[in-house]
Design an enzyme around this catalytic site. Structure first.
Site, PDB file in Angstrom:
ATOM      1  N   ASP A   1      -0.134   7.384  -1.158  1.00 42.55           N
ATOM      2  CA  ASP A   1      -1.389   7.849  -0.554  1.00 42.55           C
ATOM      3  C   ASP A   1      -1.556   9.352  -0.758  1.00 42.55           C
ATOM      4  O   ASP A   1      -2.652   9.895  -0.559  1.00 42.55           O
ATOM      5  CB  ASP A   1      -1.378   7.587   0.963  1.00 42.55           C
ATOM      6  CG  ASP A   1      -2.206   6.370   1.346  1.00 42.55           C
ATOM      7  OD1 ASP A   1      -3.159   6.050   0.614  1.00 42.55           O
ATOM      8  OD2 ASP A   1      -1.889   5.755   2.380  1.00 42.55           O
TER       9      ASP A   1
ATOM     10  N   GLN B   1      -1.740   2.040   6.586  1.00 41.81           N
ATOM     11  CA  GLN B   1      -3.198   2.136   6.680  1.00 41.81           C
ATOM     12  C   GLN B   1      -3.617   2.896   7.941  1.00 41.81           C
ATOM     13  O   GLN B   1      -3.095   2.646   9.031  1.00 41.81           O
ATOM     14  CB  GLN B   1      -3.817   0.724   6.666  1.00 41.81           C
ATOM     15  CG  GLN B   1      -5.320   0.695   6.557  1.00 41.81           C
ATOM     16  CD  GLN B   1      -5.869   1.225   5.230  1.00 41.81           C
ATOM     17  OE1 GLN B   1      -5.183   1.229   4.214  1.00 41.81           O
ATOM     18  NE2 GLN B   1      -7.101   1.675   5.236  1.00 41.81           N
TER      19      GLN B   1
ATOM     20  N   LYS C   1      -6.668  -3.868  -1.522  1.00 44.45           N
ATOM     21  CA  LYS C   1      -5.562  -3.179  -2.200  1.00 44.45           C
ATOM     22  C   LYS C   1      -4.537  -4.193  -2.705  1.00 44.45           C
ATOM     23  O   LYS C   1      -4.068  -4.118  -3.845  1.00 44.45           O
ATOM     24  CB  LYS C   1      -4.899  -2.183  -1.237  1.00 44.45           C
ATOM     25  CG  LYS C   1      -5.768  -0.964  -0.937  1.00 44.45           C
ATOM     26  CD  LYS C   1      -5.198  -0.107   0.184  1.00 44.45           C
ATOM     27  CE  LYS C   1      -6.155   1.042   0.523  1.00 44.45           C
ATOM     28  NZ  LYS C   1      -5.688   1.909   1.607  1.00 44.45           N
TER      29      LYS C   1
HETATM   30  N1  GUN Z   1      -7.832   4.784   5.771  1.00 43.35           N
HETATM   31  C1  GUN Z   1      -8.963   5.119   5.093  1.00 43.35           C
HETATM   32  N2  GUN Z   1      -8.658   5.479   3.833  1.00 43.35           N
HETATM   33  C2  GUN Z   1      -7.319   5.363   3.706  1.00 43.35           C
HETATM   34  C3  GUN Z   1      -6.417   5.584   2.624  1.00 43.35           C
HETATM   35  O1  GUN Z   1      -6.782   5.994   1.512  1.00 43.35           O
HETATM   36  N3  GUN Z   1      -5.098   5.348   2.902  1.00 43.35           N
HETATM   37  C4  GUN Z   1      -4.669   4.928   4.123  1.00 43.35           C
HETATM   38  N4  GUN Z   1      -3.361   4.746   4.284  1.00 43.35           N
HETATM   39  N5  GUN Z   1      -5.483   4.721   5.140  1.00 43.35           N
HETATM   40  C5  GUN Z   1      -6.802   4.932   4.921  1.00 43.35           C
END
Ligand code: GUN
Length: 294
Positions: free
Chosen positions: A119, A96, A52
């Site tokens: 998100d 995350q 990311k």
């Molecule tokens: N863990 C797995 N996918 C995601 C996501 O799209 N965002 C976040 N914050 N954690 C994740």
């Protein structure tokens, strides 16, 4: 079988985001800024957050990764989130998941200002999504919808079956596919661990979204001839065959299912790359203030 090529589509959309970002930065004198909080050192989460951050830099965003060890308390984490909520130089914030067991993910999600919740997990964004109102849409379902749109996959009137009801993928995916929009307008069945006759449900689907987190869970006997198959699985197994020391497997038995599917996403090279696109698009929108006024 035709490939729903995440590499190709994400590269194309990323170029558009780059151009839009340059215009935003030229006009505003600042870059869109995403902060990602990572607690602990789960191998998968480390990889996703690094990707990311790298992609933010690639399109011209500023990105900050804040790391904590697993002994951070819920209160400390919430205090940091409040600080970021109040910082006008930060447009988007993600924490995350998964988090350590002593931290309640729902509390953390609700502590994030919904206007920075790129998100799309905050109940305000989820509620607005369900109502078809402007909002941040969770990155993976958003990326899948962009993929369906790119390839012009017909969804109206189709029967879609989502396997897995997670807050991150399955549940929002079922809402998006059912909404009165394009893509959308499917008749949706959301299946999960208590679903009876799962095989029968999936066999009836024109569009299958597999988001259950189990390697090769969807087999050829479960898929109708000509179905569109979207594989959200990123199941990591250690491997001596690869440089990284691990290999990724989807939730779909690609080799067998691709013989029957009309369209299918590969793993890797499918949905994972589109998830990044969903996040980048949300962050740019957050910076521009087009969804929620700054
Ligand atoms: N863990 C797995 N996918 C995601 C996501 O799209 N965002 C976040 N914050 N954690 C994740």
């Amino acid at each position: 079988m035709n490939l729903l090529d995440g590499k190709l589509v994400s590269a194309k959309i990323k170029e558009d985001i780059k151009v839009e970002t340059a215009a935003f930065t030229a006009k505003s004198g600042r870059k869109p800024h995403l902060v990602a909080i990572l607690v602990g050192n789960d191998g998968g989460s480390e990889t996703y957050v690094a990707s990311k951050m790298r992609n933010c830099e690639l399109v011209g965003f500023e990105s900050t990764n804040i790391r904590y060890s697993t002994d951070i308390t819920e209160e400390e984490l919430i205090a940091k989130i409040r600080e970021i909520n109040a910082d006008s130089s930060i447009d988007g914030l993600i924490v995350q998941l998964p988090l350590p067991k002593h931290i309640d993910p729902d509390k953390i999600t609700e502590a994030i200002d919904y206007r920075k919740d790129v998100d799309g997990f905050h109940p305000i964004n989820l509620g607005r999504m369900q109502r078809n109102l402007p909002c941040f849409i969770p990155a993976t379902p958003y990326g899948i919808m962009l993929m369906l749109e790119h390839y012009g996959i017909e969804t109206a009137g189709k029967k879609a079956v989502v396997v897995g009801r997670s807050n991150i993928v399955g549940s929002p995916m079922s809402i998006l596919l059912a909404r009165n929009s394009n893509p959308g307008n499917c008749t949706v069945t959301l299946t999960h661990s208590r679903t009876e006759n799962l095989k029968g449900e999936v066999l009836a689907a024109d569009i299958v979204v597999a988001a259950i987190g189990r390697k090769n869970f969807v087999t050829a006997e479960m898929v109708k001839e000509g179905a569109v198959v979207i594989d959200v699985g990123i199941n990591r197994e250690t491997s001596s065959e690869t440089k990284s020391g691990y290999k990724l497997y989807g939730d779909v038995d690609f080799e067998a299912v691709s013989q029957k599917a009309s369209w299918i996403t590969p793993v890797p090279g499918g949905v994972g790359l589109m998830t990044i696109i969903g996040l980048l698009k949300n962050t740019l929108e957050a910076a521009k203030g087009t969804i929620y006024e700054k």
